[in-house]
Design a protein around this motif. Sequence first.
Motif, PDB file in Angstrom:
ATOM      1  N   GLN A 148      -0.838  -6.052  -1.900  1.00 45.03           N
ATOM      2  CA  GLN A 148      -0.298  -5.652  -0.692  1.00 45.03           C
ATOM      3  C   GLN A 148      -0.941  -4.319  -0.357  1.00 45.03           C
ATOM      4  O   GLN A 148      -1.214  -3.996   0.604  1.00 45.03           O
ATOM      5  CB  GLN A 148       1.068  -5.368  -0.936  1.00 45.03           C
ATOM      6  CG  GLN A 148       1.648  -4.766   0.245  1.00 45.03           C
ATOM      7  CD  GLN A 148       3.196  -4.887   0.181  1.00 45.03           C
ATOM      8  OE1 GLN A 148       3.824  -5.793  -0.395  1.00 45.03           O
ATOM      9  NE2 GLN A 148       3.832  -3.913   0.574  1.00 45.03           N
ATOM     10  N   ALA A 149      -1.635  -3.563  -1.528  1.00 42.80           N
ATOM     11  CA  ALA A 149      -2.167  -2.460  -1.257  1.00 42.80           C
ATOM     12  C   ALA A 149      -3.594  -2.498  -0.533  1.00 42.80           C
ATOM     13  O   ALA A 149      -3.925  -1.734   0.301  1.00 42.80           O
ATOM     14  CB  ALA A 149      -2.329  -1.563  -2.748  1.00 42.80           C
ATOM     15  N   LEU A 150      -3.921  -3.404  -1.073  1.00 42.38           N
ATOM     16  CA  LEU A 150      -5.487  -4.226  -0.490  1.00 42.38           C
ATOM     17  C   LEU A 150      -5.417  -4.558   1.152  1.00 42.38           C
ATOM     18  O   LEU A 150      -6.144  -3.950   1.781  1.00 42.38           O
ATOM     19  CB  LEU A 150      -6.133  -5.125  -1.268  1.00 42.38           C
ATOM     20  CG  LEU A 150      -6.703  -4.832  -2.733  1.00 42.38           C
ATOM     21  CD1 LEU A 150      -6.983  -6.136  -3.270  1.00 42.38           C
ATOM     22  CD2 LEU A 150      -7.919  -3.645  -2.467  1.00 42.38           C
ATOM     23  N   ARG A 151      -4.241  -5.261   1.339  1.00 39.62           N
ATOM     24  CA  ARG A 151      -4.140  -5.485   2.844  1.00 39.62           C
ATOM     25  C   ARG A 151      -3.793  -4.480   3.569  1.00 39.62           C
ATOM     26  O   ARG A 151      -4.112  -4.156   4.437  1.00 39.62           O
ATOM     27  CB  ARG A 151      -2.980  -6.387   2.586  1.00 39.62           C
ATOM     28  CG  ARG A 151      -3.078  -8.079   2.300  1.00 39.62           C
ATOM     29  CD  ARG A 151      -2.163  -8.839   2.717  1.00 39.62           C
ATOM     30  NE  ARG A 151      -0.811  -8.526   2.154  1.00 39.62           N
ATOM     31  CZ  ARG A 151      -0.352  -8.784   1.000  1.00 39.62           C
ATOM     32  NH1 ARG A 151      -0.974  -9.769   0.449  1.00 39.62           N
ATOM     33  NH2 ARG A 151       1.208  -8.459   1.005  1.00 39.62           N
ATOM     34  N   HIS A 152      -3.028  -3.260   3.065  1.00 42.47           N
ATOM     35  CA  HIS A 152      -2.896  -2.288   3.826  1.00 42.47           C
ATOM     36  C   HIS A 152      -3.712  -0.948   3.682  1.00 42.47           C
ATOM     37  O   HIS A 152      -3.557   0.196   4.305  1.00 42.47           O
ATOM     38  CB  HIS A 152      -1.362  -1.370   3.206  1.00 42.47           C
ATOM     39  CG  HIS A 152      -0.384  -2.481   3.675  1.00 42.47           C
ATOM     40  ND1 HIS A 152       0.858  -2.720   3.051  1.00 42.47           N
ATOM     41  CD2 HIS A 152      -0.138  -3.362   4.747  1.00 42.47           C
ATOM     42  CE1 HIS A 152       1.626  -3.458   3.459  1.00 42.47           C
ATOM     43  NE2 HIS A 152       1.232  -3.947   4.652  1.00 42.47           N
ATOM     44  N   GLY A 153      -4.658  -1.246   2.910  1.00 49.15           N
ATOM     45  CA  GLY A 153      -6.034  -0.262   2.825  1.00 49.15           C
ATOM     46  C   GLY A 153      -5.457   1.195   2.106  1.00 49.15           C
ATOM     47  O   GLY A 153      -6.102   1.987   2.309  1.00 49.15           O
ATOM     48  N   ARG A 154      -4.539   0.702   1.066  1.00 48.56           N
ATOM     49  CA  ARG A 154      -4.263   1.912   0.256  1.00 48.56           C
ATOM     50  C   ARG A 154      -4.395   1.712  -1.452  1.00 48.56           C
ATOM     51  O   ARG A 154      -4.718   0.542  -1.742  1.00 48.56           O
ATOM     52  CB  ARG A 154      -2.495   2.234   0.335  1.00 48.56           C
ATOM     53  CG  ARG A 154      -2.176   2.501   1.738  1.00 48.56           C
ATOM     54  CD  ARG A 154      -0.795   3.006   1.680  1.00 48.56           C
ATOM     55  NE  ARG A 154       0.201   1.790   2.097  1.00 48.56           N
ATOM     56  CZ  ARG A 154       1.091   1.840   3.074  1.00 48.56           C
ATOM     57  NH1 ARG A 154       0.920   2.713   3.895  1.00 48.56           N
ATOM     58  NH2 ARG A 154       1.748   0.547   3.299  1.00 48.56           N
ATOM     59  N   SER A 155      -4.424   2.440  -2.125  1.00 49.03           N
ATOM     60  CA  SER A 155      -4.485   2.431  -3.603  1.00 49.03           C
ATOM     61  C   SER A 155      -3.081   1.891  -3.910  1.00 49.03           C
ATOM     62  O   SER A 155      -2.022   1.959  -3.240  1.00 49.03           O
ATOM     63  CB  SER A 155      -4.638   3.880  -4.033  1.00 49.03           C
ATOM     64  OG  SER A 155      -3.385   4.706  -4.054  1.00 49.03           O
ATOM     65  N   GLN A 156      -2.927   1.504  -4.988  1.00 48.06           N
ATOM     66  CA  GLN A 156      -1.781   1.002  -5.714  1.00 48.06           C
ATOM     67  C   GLN A 156      -0.585   2.085  -5.540  1.00 48.06           C
ATOM     68  O   GLN A 156       0.556   1.743  -5.371  1.00 48.06           O
ATOM     69  CB  GLN A 156      -1.853   0.400  -7.053  1.00 48.06           C
ATOM     70  CG  GLN A 156      -2.709  -0.867  -7.086  1.00 48.06           C
ATOM     71  CD  GLN A 156      -3.079  -1.488  -8.427  1.00 48.06           C
ATOM     72  OE1 GLN A 156      -2.021  -1.603  -9.132  1.00 48.06           O
ATOM     73  NE2 GLN A 156      -4.252  -1.791  -8.692  1.00 48.06           N
ATOM     74  N   GLN A 157      -1.039   3.406  -6.055  1.00 52.49           N
ATOM     75  CA  GLN A 157      -0.171   4.368  -5.990  1.00 52.49           C
ATOM     76  C   GLN A 157       0.223   4.877  -4.597  1.00 52.49           C
ATOM     77  O   GLN A 157       1.646   5.041  -4.351  1.00 52.49           O
ATOM     78  CB  GLN A 157      -0.893   5.698  -6.729  1.00 52.49           C
ATOM     79  CG  GLN A 157       0.020   6.920  -6.789  1.00 52.49           C
ATOM     80  CD  GLN A 157      -0.828   8.024  -7.423  1.00 52.49           C
ATOM     81  OE1 GLN A 157      -2.066   8.130  -7.390  1.00 52.49           O
ATOM     82  NE2 GLN A 157      -0.068   9.202  -7.903  1.00 52.49           N
ATOM     83  N   GLY A 158      -0.647   4.821  -3.691  1.00 55.93           N
ATOM     84  CA  GLY A 158      -0.205   4.920  -2.394  1.00 55.93           C
ATOM     85  C   GLY A 158       0.620   3.888  -1.728  1.00 55.93           C
ATOM     86  O   GLY A 158       1.763   4.252  -0.938  1.00 55.93           O
ATOM     87  N   GLU A 159       0.211   2.706  -2.155  1.00 57.30           N
ATOM     88  CA  GLU A 159       1.542   1.499  -1.713  1.00 57.30           C
ATOM     89  C   GLU A 159       2.769   1.670  -2.260  1.00 57.30           C
ATOM     90  O   GLU A 159       3.792   1.591  -1.706  1.00 57.30           O
ATOM     91  CB  GLU A 159       0.656   0.242  -1.923  1.00 57.30           C
ATOM     92  CG  GLU A 159       1.524  -0.938  -1.426  1.00 57.30           C
ATOM     93  CD  GLU A 159       1.444  -0.969  -0.027  1.00 57.30           C
ATOM     94  OE1 GLU A 159       2.340  -1.707   0.566  1.00 57.30           O
ATOM     95  OE2 GLU A 159       0.507  -0.445   0.544  1.00 57.30           O
ATOM     96  N   ALA A 160       2.744   2.070  -3.549  1.00 56.50           N
ATOM     97  CA  ALA A 160       4.092   2.214  -4.197  1.00 56.50           C
ATOM     98  C   ALA A 160       5.082   3.406  -3.735  1.00 56.50           C
ATOM     99  O   ALA A 160       6.082   3.337  -3.456  1.00 56.50           O
ATOM    100  CB  ALA A 160       3.850   2.420  -5.996  1.00 56.50           C
ATOM    101  N   ARG A 161       4.161   4.510  -3.393  1.00 63.60           N
ATOM    102  CA  ARG A 161       4.733   5.793  -2.754  1.00 63.60           C
ATOM    103  C   ARG A 161       5.268   5.391  -1.387  1.00 63.60           C
ATOM    104  O   ARG A 161       6.444   5.447  -0.866  1.00 63.60           O
ATOM    105  CB  ARG A 161       3.757   6.586  -2.493  1.00 63.60           C
ATOM    106  CG  ARG A 161       4.200   8.102  -1.887  1.00 63.60           C
ATOM    107  CD  ARG A 161       3.476   9.089  -1.723  1.00 63.60           C
ATOM    108  NE  ARG A 161       2.574   9.552  -3.018  1.00 63.60           N
ATOM    109  CZ  ARG A 161       1.117   9.042  -3.102  1.00 63.60           C
ATOM    110  NH1 ARG A 161       0.313   8.669  -1.933  1.00 63.60           N
ATOM    111  NH2 ARG A 161       0.554   9.229  -4.310  1.00 63.60           N
ATOM    112  N   ALA A 162       4.422   4.250  -0.523  1.00 64.04           N
ATOM    113  CA  ALA A 162       5.097   4.030   0.784  1.00 64.04           C
ATOM    114  C   ALA A 162       6.314   3.102   0.660  1.00 64.04           C
ATOM    115  O   ALA A 162       7.218   3.363   1.526  1.00 64.04           O
ATOM    116  CB  ALA A 162       3.577   3.326   1.594  1.00 64.04           C
ATOM    117  N   ILE A 163       6.231   2.335  -0.506  1.00 66.01           N
ATOM    118  CA  ILE A 163       7.279   1.153  -0.478  1.00 66.01           C
ATOM    119  C   ILE A 163       8.611   2.008  -0.844  1.00 66.01           C
ATOM    120  O   ILE A 163       9.651   1.771  -0.304  1.00 66.01           O
ATOM    121  CB  ILE A 163       7.043   0.100  -1.752  1.00 66.01           C
ATOM    122  CG1 ILE A 163       5.976  -0.737  -1.088  1.00 66.01           C
ATOM    123  CG2 ILE A 163       8.452  -0.538  -1.949  1.00 66.01           C
ATOM    124  CD1 ILE A 163       5.513  -1.508  -2.168  1.00 66.01           C
TER     125      ILE A 163
END
Length: 81
Positions: free
Chosen positions: A20-35
């Motif tokens: 999901q992070a790759l699809r959204h162009g974010r790091s895993q940490q950034g994706e977890a933060r956004a979630i």
Amino acid sequence: MADILIRDLDDATKRRLKEQALRHGRSQQGEARAILQASLQDSGSTGWVGRLRNAAQAADGIDLEEPIRHPAREIDVRGWL
């Protein structure tokens, strides 16, 4: 800024987070933060459903009239099939 550590995260969840992070162009940490941020937002103030809920709550509820229902009418399908 504070840090958080999540222990015992299963492999499938970690893999889905990475995808999901790759699809959204974010790091895993950034994706977890956004979630986390999205899940903790005040859902009552976002979108039309939230505004409707807030309006109903402010008015101590809303009474709606039940619409008159009519039986379904027959449809002549001769020649259609």
